[in-house]
Write an enzyme that holds these catalytic residues in place. Structure first.
Site, PDB file in Angstrom:
ATOM      1  N   TYR A  32       0.844  -1.201   0.000  1.00 33.64           N
ATOM      2  CA  TYR A  32       0.000   0.000   0.000  1.00 33.64           C
ATOM      3  C   TYR A  32       0.881   1.253   0.000  1.00 33.64           C
ATOM      4  CZ  TYR A  32      -3.509   3.445   1.360  1.00 33.64           C
ATOM      5  OH  TYR A  32      -4.324   4.552   1.397  1.00 33.64           O
ATOM      6  N   SER A  78     -33.786  15.189  17.039  1.00 33.93           N
ATOM      7  CA  SER A  78     -33.376  14.504  18.256  1.00 33.93           C
ATOM      8  C   SER A  78     -34.254  13.270  18.428  1.00 33.93           C
ATOM      9  CB  SER A  78     -33.542  15.428  19.462  1.00 33.93           C
ATOM     10  OG  SER A  78     -32.775  16.596  19.313  1.00 33.93           O
ATOM     11  N   LYS A 109     -26.347   2.835  20.371  1.00 32.86           N
ATOM     12  CA  LYS A 109     -26.324   4.304  20.337  1.00 32.86           C
ATOM     13  C   LYS A 109     -24.891   4.751  20.623  1.00 32.86           C
ATOM     14  CE  LYS A 109     -28.725   8.397  22.096  1.00 32.86           C
ATOM     15  NZ  LYS A 109     -27.530   9.193  22.427  1.00 32.86           N
ATOM     16  N   CYS A 398      -4.117  30.055  50.491  1.00 32.60           N
ATOM     17  CA  CYS A 398      -3.484  31.275  51.011  1.00 32.60           C
ATOM     18  C   CYS A 398      -3.716  31.507  52.496  1.00 32.60           C
ATOM     19  CB  CYS A 398      -3.969  32.488  50.224  1.00 32.60           C
ATOM     20  SG  CYS A 398      -5.712  32.876  50.477  1.00 32.60           S
TER      21      CYS A 398
END
Length: 652
Positions: A32, A78, A109, A398
Site C-alpha cells: 500500500y 433529536s 447508540k 493562602c
C-alpha cells in the site's frame, strides 16, 4: 499518465475500504505504501490531474480560517429518551395501536457527534455537523481526513447519509498521553475529544487523531423498504455500519438485547450510551411522522449511570479561579464505566451538609453524564463514624478566611492574591476559548508559577524561549513553539482577551456581545452600569460585575501592561454600515500576504462589511489572493469568481 493516476486512486481507495471498513486487507502495508508514494510523486508532477477522491487528501496540512454555516436539506431530529422498560412498552403500545404487525430494529447508540455527508455524482461534496438540526457547520475538509469515510462511491449517486463520528477508546488514551507529555489539558472523555477534533482548523491534527464513524441513516429519498435494508445498502456503498443490531417485533427480545449490550458495554472499543429502537418499515415511519422535535417512530433507551460502593478516605478542598472552594473525595479505588475511579466530586459544602456525608462513610459513586465521578449518597447501614465532616474556615491555598454567602452553596476565598486563584486564572487565560495559547496547559502553568516566572497574566507576554528552557521537559523546539503561540495570541480579537480575564458572569458569548457593542476593552472599562446593562439585555448583575472589576486599580494597570506588550484590545469584527463597500459580500483570503498580517487583512475586510470565510464556493463573491495561492485560487477561477490582490485591499 492520467490513466495511471486514476488506476492508483481506485486501487488505494479499494485497499483503504478493505482495511478500515471491512477489516479484511488484501495487500500488505508495504505494498500500500509503495503505491501511495507513487501517487504522491505523480500528483506533485501533475497537480492539474489530481482527482477529487484521491487518498492524498486525507493527509492534512490545510489550515482553515473557520467554518461556514451549512443549511441541511434534510433536518436532523433529536430522539425521545427512555430510561425504563415501562417507557419502552408505552412506545411499543403506541406504535402497535396503529400498526399491529410492525417490527423494530435495535442498534447501538454510539456516544459521538452526529455528522451528515452529501455526495453528488458519487463524490463527497459536503460534510457537516448536526448543529441545531437545521443549520450546522461545514466541516468537509475535516471529514475528508477520516480514514473510513469514502471520498468517492462506487456508484455515481446523489445521496445524503447520516452517522456518528467517534474516537475509539485506544486512540483517546494515546492522545491524552501525548497531551500530558506536551503539558496540554487532557480531554475529559472520547466524545469531547471527537468534538474538539472535528472543529479543528488545522486539518493535519484531524488526520493525526484517527477518528472513526458508524453510519445509520440515508436521509435523502431511498427505494429501500426497511431500516435494515438501508444499513445494508450503506455498508455496500463503503460506509462503516455497526454490525450489532437485531430486527424483531418483540419488546421482550429488544429488552434482552439491551441487557446483553449493557453487560458488554465496558469491553467495546468505543463508547456507547444506549440502544436506539426504530420502526423497521420505512413506510410505517412515514405514516407515524414527527413531533416538533423527534420522530414518532424511534426511541433511545439510555443506560442508567453505573453505581459502585467505595469508602470515603479523605477530602481535598480545591480553590478555583473565582475563589470557589470545591471538595473532592478521595476513595478506595473502584471500576466505574470502564475506568478506575479513586476521586469524585462532592460538589459543595451545602451538598455535604444536605447528604450528611462523613469521612469514613461507605458511599455510592457514579459518573454524572457518564463523565464526571461524583458521590451520590451515603450507605447509612455501613456507617461507623459519628463525627461530622470537618469544613475548612481558612483557604487551603493562602490561609485567608473563607466566606459562605447566603445566596451561594459554596465556600469562597475573596483574596485576589490567592496563589491557587492566580494559577487557575492563568490556566483559564491560556485556554482554547480564551487566548488559545497552545501548549500552555495546567502542568506548564504550574512549572512557570513555581519558578516565579509568572504571577499574573501580563507576565506571560514578558516570557521568552530561554525562560521555558529553565523548565523541566522543555527542549529548544518546544520552547520556541510555545513562545510563538504566545506571540500569536496577541493578535486575537479582544473578546477572547475579555473572556480570559475571568470576570465573574462574563463568559465567551457575553464577551463577544460586549465587544461588538463597545469596540474596545478600554471603552468597556470606562462605560457606566446602564450602558453595559443595555447591551442585548445583559442586565445589571453582569454590568455591575464588570464595573467592579475595572474599577480596581490592578485591573487598570493590567490593561496598560497588556497594551505595552502589544496585545490587541480591539474587537476585530466591528459592525459596519449597510452601505459599506463590501457589505453583504462573502470574501475568501488565500495565499501569502506581503504587507498585512492575515488577522489585519481579515479585520479590514470585515470593517468594510465583508463576511470572511475559509473556503471557496458558488456563494463566494470575491477572493483576495496573495503569493503562492493554491487550490482556492484555482477553484475561484474555475467558478468565474472575481479575484483581487493585496494591493487592491491596501488601496481601499
Amino acid at each position: 499518465m492520467e490513466k495511471r493516476m486514476k488506476e492508483l486512486v481506485d486501487k488505494l481507495n479499494q485497499y483503504a475500504k478493505e482495511y478500515y471498513t471491512e477489516d479484511n486487507p488484501s495487500v500488505s502495508d508495504a505494498e500500500y505504501d509503495k503505491l501511495y508514494r507513487e501517487l504522491v510523486t505523480l500528483e506533485a508532477e501533475h497537480p492539474e490531474l489530481v482527482q477529487a477522491d484521491s487518498p492524498t487528501h486525507r493527509v492534512g496540512g490545510l489550515v482553515l480560517d473557520g467554518f461556514e454555516k451549512y443549511q441541511h436539506e434534510y433536518p436532523l431530529y433529536s430522539l425521545q429518551d427512555a430510561f425504563s422498560r415501562e417507557e419502552l412498552d408505552a412506545f411499543d403500545k403506541r406504535v402497535k395501536s396503529e400498526f399491529p404487525n410492525a417490527d423494530y430494529m435495535a442498534e447501538l447508540k454510539i456516544d459521538g457527534l452526529s455528522i451528515s455527508l452529501t455526495y453528488v455524482d458519487g463524490i463527497l461534496q459536503v460534510g457537516a455537523t448536526r448543529g441545531d438540526g437545521s443549520v450546522g457547520e461545514n466541516i468537509t475538509e475535516n471529514v475528508k481526513r477520516i480514514s473510513d469515510i469514502p471520498l468517492k462511491l462506487d456508484q455515481p449517486l446523489n445521496i445524503t447519509v447520516r452517522g456518528e463520528c467517534y474516537l475509539p477508546r485506544a486512540e483517546f488514551e494515546r492522545i491524552n498521553t501525548q497531551r500530558q507529555e506536551n503539558g496540554e489539558a487532557e480531554f475529559a472523555n472520547p466524545r469531547n475529544a471527537a468534538a474538539g477534533t472535528l472543529r479543528q482548523l488545522d486539518t493535519k491534527v484531524v488526520a493525526e487523531r484517527r477518528l472513526a464513524t458508524f453510519f445509520y441513516q440515508e436521509a435523502s429519498p431511498t427505494e429501500r423498504l426497511t431500516q435494515n435494508d438501508v444499513l445494508n445498502e450503506v455498508a455496500e456503498l463503503g460506509f462503516s455500519v455497526n454490525p450489532r443490531r437485531i430486527v424483531t417485533s418483540s419488546m421482550d427480545e429488544i429488552w434482552d438485547f439491551i441487557q446483553a449490550v449493557g453487560q458488554d458495554r465496558d469491553h467495546l472499543a468505543y463508547d456507547i450510551d444506549g440502544v436506539v429502537i426504530k420502526v423497521n418499515s420505512l413506510a410505517i415511519q412515514e405514516e407515524l411522522g414527527f413531533t416538533v422535535k423527534a420522530p414518532r417512530w424511534a426511541i433511545a433507551y439510555k443506560f442508567p449511570a453505573e453505581e459502585k460502593e467505595a469508602k470515603l478516605l479523605s477530602v481535598d478542598w480545591q480553590v478555583g479561579r473565582t475563589g470557589v472552594v470545591t471538595p473532592t473525595a478521595n476513595l478506595t479505588p473502584v471500576q466505574l464505566a470502564g475506568t478506575t475511579v479513586s476521586r469524585a466530586t462532592l460538589h459543595n459544602v451545602d451538598y455535604i451538609t444536605e447528604k450528611d456525608i462523613r469521612i469514613g462513610d461507605t458511599v455510592i459513586v457514579y459518573k454524572a453524564g457518564d463523565i464526571i465521578p461524583a458521590v451520590l449518597r451515603v450507605v447509612e447501614s455501613k456507617r461507623t463514624t459519628q463525627e461530622a465532616m470537618p469544613v475548612p474556615s481558612q483557604c487551603p491555598s493562602c490561609g485567608s478566611g473563607l466566606l459562605h454567602f447566603e445566596d451561594e452553596v459554596a465556600l469562597r476565598c475573596i483574596n485576589p492574591s490567592c496563589p491557587a486563584q492566580i494559577k487557575e486564572g492563568l490556566i483559564h487565560f491560556a485556554s482554547r476559548d480564551a487566548m488559545n495559547i497552545s501548549g500552555m496547559g495546567p502542568s506548564v502553568v504550574e512549572k512557570l508559577f513555581k519558578a516565579e516566572l509568572v504571577k499574573e497574566v501580563a507576565d506571560i507576554y514578558g516570557l521568552n524561549s530561554q525562560d521555558f528552557l529553565q523548565l523541566e521537559g522543555f527542549k529548544e523546539k518546544s520552547a520556541e513553539k510555545l513562545y510563538a503561540a504566545i506571540q500569536a495570541s496577541k493578535e486575537n480579537s479582544a473578546e477572547k482577551l475579555l473572556y480570559g480575564l475571568g470576570i465573574r458572569h462574563v463568559g465567551a458569548k457575553v464577551s463577544k456581545q460586549l465587544l461588538e457593542s463597545f469596540g474596545t476593552i478600554k471603552e468597556l472599562a470606562s462605560a457606566d452600569v446602564q450602558a453595559i446593562a443595555a447591551v442585548d439585555g445583559l442586565g445589571e448583575v453582569i454590568a455591575k460585575s464588570i464595573q467592579r472589576y475595572f474599577a480596581k486599580e490592578e485591573a487598570q494597570v493590567l490593561l496598560k501592561e497588556l497594551e505595552s506588550y502589544g496585545v490587541n484590545l480591539s474587537y476585530l469584527g466591528q459592525k459596519v454600515a449597510d452601505d459599506a463597500i463590501l457589505s453583504g459580500k462573502t470574501v475568501v483570503l488565500t495565499g501569502k500576504l506581503e504587507h498585512l498580517k492575515r488577522s489585519e487583512a481579515k479585520a479590514k475586510l470585515e470593517a468594510l462589511g465583508a463576511k470572511v470565510t475559509g473556503s471557496v464556493s458558488k456563494k463566494t463573491d470575491l477572493v483576495v489572493a496573495g503569493s503562492d495561492a493554491g487550490s482556492k485560487l484555482e477553484k475561484a477561477q474555475s467558478l468565474g469568481i472575481e479575484v483581487k490582490d493585496e494591493a487592491w485591499l491596501l488601496d481601499l
